[in-house]
Enzyme design. Structure first.
Site, PDB file in Angstrom:
ATOM      1  N   GLY A  46       0.628  -1.408   0.034  1.00  0.00           N
ATOM      2  CA  GLY A  46      -0.076   0.022   0.023  1.00  0.00           C
ATOM      3  C   GLY A  46       0.853   1.137  -0.011  1.00  0.00           C
ATOM      4  O   GLY A  46       1.983   1.019   0.421  1.00  0.00           O
ATOM      5  N   GLN A  51       2.963  10.229   0.954  1.00  0.00           N
ATOM      6  CA  GLN A  51       4.280   9.425   1.295  1.00  0.00           C
ATOM      7  C   GLN A  51       5.072   9.901   0.168  1.00  0.00           C
ATOM      8  O   GLN A  51       6.435   9.405   0.120  1.00  0.00           O
ATOM      9  CB  GLN A  51       4.023   8.007   1.288  1.00  0.00           C
ATOM     10  CG  GLN A  51       3.239   7.535   2.492  1.00  0.00           C
ATOM     11  CD  GLN A  51       3.381   5.781   2.532  1.00  0.00           C
ATOM     12  OE1 GLN A  51       2.271   5.358   2.165  1.00  0.00           O
ATOM     13  NE2 GLN A  51       4.048   5.190   3.222  1.00  0.00           N
ATOM     14  N   CYS A  94       5.683   0.066   7.226  1.00  0.00           N
ATOM     15  CA  CYS A  94       5.226   0.761   6.471  1.00  0.00           C
ATOM     16  C   CYS A  94       6.404   1.291   5.505  1.00  0.00           C
ATOM     17  O   CYS A  94       7.554   1.514   6.188  1.00  0.00           O
ATOM     18  CB  CYS A  94       4.530   1.946   7.344  1.00  0.00           C
ATOM     19  SG  CYS A  94       4.320   3.788   6.563  1.00  0.00           S
ATOM     20  N   LEU A  95       6.138   1.646   4.458  1.00  0.00           N
ATOM     21  CA  LEU A  95       7.208   2.091   3.459  1.00  0.00           C
ATOM     22  C   LEU A  95       8.024   3.610   3.843  1.00  0.00           C
ATOM     23  O   LEU A  95       9.079   3.696   3.599  1.00  0.00           O
ATOM     24  CB  LEU A  95       6.841   2.381   2.082  1.00  0.00           C
ATOM     25  CG  LEU A  95       6.313   1.084   1.386  1.00  0.00           C
ATOM     26  CD1 LEU A  95       5.809   1.621  -0.025  1.00  0.00           C
ATOM     27  CD2 LEU A  95       7.599   0.301   1.268  1.00  0.00           C
ATOM     28  N   HIS A 136      -4.880   1.833   7.355  1.00  0.00           N
ATOM     29  CA  HIS A 136      -3.446   2.215   7.375  1.00  0.00           C
ATOM     30  C   HIS A 136      -3.283   3.656   6.256  1.00  0.00           C
ATOM     31  O   HIS A 136      -2.588   4.363   6.807  1.00  0.00           O
ATOM     32  CB  HIS A 136      -2.573   0.939   7.314  1.00  0.00           C
ATOM     33  CG  HIS A 136      -1.190   1.395   7.290  1.00  0.00           C
ATOM     34  ND1 HIS A 136      -0.229   0.947   8.288  1.00  0.00           N
ATOM     35  CD2 HIS A 136      -0.251   2.414   6.424  1.00  0.00           C
ATOM     36  CE1 HIS A 136       1.107   1.445   7.892  1.00  0.00           C
ATOM     37  NE2 HIS A 136       1.051   2.220   6.721  1.00  0.00           N
ATOM     38  N   GLU A 137      -3.534   3.209   5.182  1.00  0.00           N
ATOM     39  CA  GLU A 137      -3.390   4.034   3.849  1.00  0.00           C
ATOM     40  C   GLU A 137      -4.500   5.195   4.444  1.00  0.00           C
ATOM     41  O   GLU A 137      -3.789   6.622   3.988  1.00  0.00           O
ATOM     42  CB  GLU A 137      -3.690   3.639   2.774  1.00  0.00           C
ATOM     43  CG  GLU A 137      -2.917   2.218   2.407  1.00  0.00           C
ATOM     44  CD  GLU A 137      -1.312   2.389   2.694  1.00  0.00           C
ATOM     45  OE1 GLU A 137      -0.743   3.460   2.496  1.00  0.00           O
ATOM     46  OE2 GLU A 137      -0.675   1.441   2.812  1.00  0.00           O
ATOM     47  N   HIS A 140      -2.642   7.948   6.535  1.00  0.00           N
ATOM     48  CA  HIS A 140      -1.637   8.584   6.009  1.00  0.00           C
ATOM     49  C   HIS A 140      -2.297   9.743   5.297  1.00  0.00           C
ATOM     50  O   HIS A 140      -1.681  10.957   5.253  1.00  0.00           O
ATOM     51  CB  HIS A 140      -0.927   7.875   4.869  1.00  0.00           C
ATOM     52  CG  HIS A 140       0.121   6.851   5.263  1.00  0.00           C
ATOM     53  ND1 HIS A 140       1.388   7.328   5.775  1.00  0.00           N
ATOM     54  CD2 HIS A 140       0.401   5.613   4.901  1.00  0.00           C
ATOM     55  CE1 HIS A 140       1.892   6.458   5.995  1.00  0.00           C
ATOM     56  NE2 HIS A 140       1.390   5.160   5.615  1.00  0.00           N
TER      57      HIS A 140
HETATM   58 NI    NI Z   1       2.157   3.270   5.484  1.00  0.00          NI
END
Ligand code: NI
Length: 180
Positions: A46, A51, A94-95, A136-137, A140
Site C-alpha cells: 500500500g 508518502q 510502512c514504507l 493504514h493508508e 496517511h
Molecule cells: Ni504506511
C-alpha cells in the site's frame, strides 16, 4: 511511468492533512500509475500520496502475492462509511518507516466509498488484511502513522532509530534495500 521517492519518518510532510481531489483526470491517473510502480518496486502492499510528497487524498493498494496476477486498487477521496465493532490486530509495517513493525488494533471490517480510475463513485467492503491495509493508508491522508496507534515509549524508540538511520551515510531514502 516513473519511480517516486518515498518520504521516511520522521518528516513533517507525513504529518499533514491531504486535500480531496477535484476529479480523477489523466494527470491523476498518471500519478496513480507512478505510485503503483513505486509501491511494487519497494516492494509494499500500500502507498498513500503524502508518502511521495503529494498532499492529495489518493491511495494505491495491491495485496496479491508474488507469482499471482496483480490486483491493484486505486482509491481517490476514500471515506469510511462503516466500521465493525469487532477489532483485529495485525503486525504492521510502512514504507515510510522502513525496518520497523508493530502490532496495531483496528476495526476488523469496514465499508468504504471512493472514486475509481474513471472518476466513478464506488463502494467497497473489506475485512482481514485488506481492511487493515486500507485503514493504514487512509491514516496517511490525515497525517497519522501506524506508530501513532502504539505506546509513546515504543513510538519514540522507533522514531529515534529512524532519525539516526537518516543521519547516517549508510542509509538514504534512495537505497531500495531499506524501503520495505
Ligand atoms: Ni504506511
Amino acid at each position: 511511468m516513473a519511480l517516486l521517492p518515498i518520504i521516511t519518518a520522521p518528516d513533517p510532510r507525513l504529518k499533514r492533512i491531504a486535500k480531496p481531489v477535484a476529479r480523477v483526470d489523466d494527470e491523476l491517473r498518471q500519478l496513480m500509475d507512478d505510485m503503483l510502480e513505486t509501491m511494487y518496486r519497494a516492494p509494499g502492499i500500500g502507498l498513500a500520496a503524502p508518502q511521495v510528497g503529494v498532499l492529495k487524498r489518493l491511495v494505491v493498494l495491491d495485496l496479491s502475492k508474488e507469482g499471482e496476477d496483480r490486483r491493484p486498487y486505486v482509491l481517490a477521496n476514500p471515506e469510511l462509511t462503516w466500521v465493525s465493532g469487532e477489532d483485529a490486530a495485525y503486525e504492521e509495517g510502512c514504507l515510510s518507516l522502513p525496518d520497523h513493525y508493530a502490532e496495531v488494533v483496528r476495526p476488523s471490517s469496514i465499508e468504504l466509498s471512493y472514486l475509481d480510475r474513471d472518476n466513478e463513485r464506488r463502494k467497497l467492503s473489506a475485512e482481514g488484511l485488506l481492511a487493515t491495509c486500507i485503514q493504514h493508508e487512509l491514516d496517511h491522508l490525515d497525517g497519522v502513522l501506524f506508530v501513532d496507534h502504539i505506546s509513546a515509549l515504543k513510538r519514540n524508540m522507533i522514531l529515534r532509530k529512524l532519525l539516526k538511520a537518516k543521519k547516517s551515510d549508510k542509509v538514504t531514502d534512495a537505497d531500495p534495500a531499506h524501503v520495505l
